[in-house]
Design a protein around this motif. Structure first.
Motif, PDB file in Angstrom:
ATOM      1  N   LYS A  18      27.096 -75.217  22.722  1.00  0.00           N
ATOM      2  CA  LYS A  18      25.671 -75.297  22.396  1.00  0.00           C
ATOM      3  C   LYS A  18      25.247 -76.635  21.811  1.00  0.00           C
ATOM      4  O   LYS A  18      24.201 -77.171  22.189  1.00  0.00           O
ATOM      5  CB  LYS A  18      25.300 -74.163  21.427  1.00  0.00           C
ATOM      6  CG  LYS A  18      23.810 -74.074  21.134  1.00  0.00           C
ATOM      7  CD  LYS A  18      23.500 -72.871  20.263  1.00  0.00           C
ATOM      8  CE  LYS A  18      22.005 -72.798  19.967  1.00  0.00           C
ATOM      9  NZ  LYS A  18      21.665 -71.625  19.101  1.00  0.00           N
ATOM     10  N   PRO A  19      26.013 -77.241  20.891  1.00  0.00           N
ATOM     11  CA  PRO A  19      25.578 -78.522  20.314  1.00  0.00           C
ATOM     12  C   PRO A  19      25.428 -79.647  21.344  1.00  0.00           C
ATOM     13  O   PRO A  19      24.684 -80.601  21.126  1.00  0.00           O
ATOM     14  CB  PRO A  19      26.692 -78.854  19.307  1.00  0.00           C
ATOM     15  CG  PRO A  19      27.290 -77.527  18.972  1.00  0.00           C
ATOM     16  CD  PRO A  19      27.241 -76.748  20.242  1.00  0.00           C
ATOM     17  N   LEU A  20      26.133 -79.533  22.461  1.00  0.00           N
ATOM     18  CA  LEU A  20      26.090 -80.574  23.487  1.00  0.00           C
ATOM     19  C   LEU A  20      25.141 -80.227  24.632  1.00  0.00           C
ATOM     20  O   LEU A  20      25.024 -80.984  25.592  1.00  0.00           O
ATOM     21  CB  LEU A  20      27.500 -80.810  24.048  1.00  0.00           C
ATOM     22  CG  LEU A  20      28.560 -81.240  23.025  1.00  0.00           C
ATOM     23  CD1 LEU A  20      29.923 -81.339  23.695  1.00  0.00           C
ATOM     24  CD2 LEU A  20      28.181 -82.575  22.379  1.00  0.00           C
ATOM     25  N   SER A  21      24.466 -79.092  24.522  1.00  0.00           N
ATOM     26  CA  SER A  21      23.560 -78.652  25.586  1.00  0.00           C
ATOM     27  C   SER A  21      22.303 -79.520  25.643  1.00  0.00           C
ATOM     28  O   SER A  21      21.921 -80.155  24.661  1.00  0.00           O
ATOM     29  CB  SER A  21      23.162 -77.194  25.363  1.00  0.00           C
ATOM     30  OG  SER A  21      24.296 -76.351  25.410  1.00  0.00           O
ATOM     31  N   ARG A  22      21.671 -79.503  26.811  1.00  0.00           N
ATOM     32  CA  ARG A  22      20.475 -80.339  27.020  1.00  0.00           C
ATOM     33  C   ARG A  22      19.392 -79.504  27.694  1.00  0.00           C
ATOM     34  O   ARG A  22      19.601 -78.940  28.765  1.00  0.00           O
ATOM     35  CB  ARG A  22      20.848 -81.531  27.904  1.00  0.00           C
ATOM     36  CG  ARG A  22      19.734 -82.535  28.136  1.00  0.00           C
ATOM     37  CD  ARG A  22      20.301 -83.781  28.816  1.00  0.00           C
ATOM     38  NE  ARG A  22      20.731 -83.521  30.170  1.00  0.00           N
ATOM     39  CZ  ARG A  22      20.025 -83.844  31.271  1.00  0.00           C
ATOM     40  NH1 ARG A  22      18.856 -84.440  31.152  1.00  0.00           N
ATOM     41  NH2 ARG A  22      20.498 -83.576  32.471  1.00  0.00           N
TER      42      ARG A  22
END
Length: 208
Positions: free
Chosen positions: A58-62
């Protein structure tokens, strides 16, 4: 008292910087004006298309597109042109509120308000003698995989169907907000106003 003071400062700053979903500002101000109650984080519900490098990252999602109101097929289709790497999902998420009651009895009242307002996923998230955190949440979640690594693997017909479904779920979940506001007005009548709210930002009084 100290925790609410910091929470209010954060909220007022976020409102001034236009970082709060506009359709729940009045509701948030109402909730935070109640004695012994304050919010920590909230979202008015959203529909969007997100690209996740891998499941759970999730933290790297865009987000390719994200709105707090219904989106059109054309907006969704155009946003997919920016897809690059990872799994692509269409998501619909209902309104969600994290609200603190400064004692157990208030926490129970917050929990009851969430359920009676139609938010069936309302739960206790943290519980102590000094602080009860309640998450007011609903059931209208939708996640539809659309493709991966820049490739769209569904037809336009299915994309349009999914978008219409996501929009309908968002509208359904948001339709409960007036009932939630009505119930918090009743709680304010019961618990009274918090002077700290007006002390920190008197101009906000005109909104509620």
């Amino acid at each position: 008292m100290r925790a609410k003071r910091e929470a209010l400062k954060t909220l007022f700053t976020a409102i001034k910087e236009c970082k709060v979903d506009s359709d729940i500002i009045d509701l948030l101000l109402l909730i935070n004006s109640i004695k012994g109650v304050y919010t920590t984080s909230s979202c008015s519900g959203r529909v969007g298309i997100i690209e996740e490098p891998k499941i759970g990252a999730k933290p790297l999602s865009r987000w390719l597109i994200k709105k707090h109101f219904p989106i059109t097929f054309e907006e969704a289709k155009n946003s997919l042109k920016a897809a690059q790497k990872g799994v692509i999902f269409l998501k619909a998420q209902p309104p969600i509120f994290h609200i603190v009651g400064e004692n157990v009895e208030i926490g129970k009242k917050l929990h009851e308000i969430g359920l009676s307002s139609g938010f069936k996923y309302t739960t206790f998230k943290a519980l102590s003698k000094e602080r009860v955190l309640v998450e007011i949440n609903s059931t209208e979640y939708l996640t539809v995989p659309l493709g991966g690594d820049g490739r769209i693997l569904i037809s336009d017909e299915y994309l349009e169907f999914s978008i219409n479904l996501a929009n309908e779920m968002l509208k359904r979940s948001k339709s409960r907000l007036p009932r939630l506001e009505k119930n918090f007005k009743k709680l304010k009548e019961e618990l009274g106003e918090d002077e700290l709210f007006y002390e920190l930002n008197p101009p906000m009084a005109r909104y509620i």
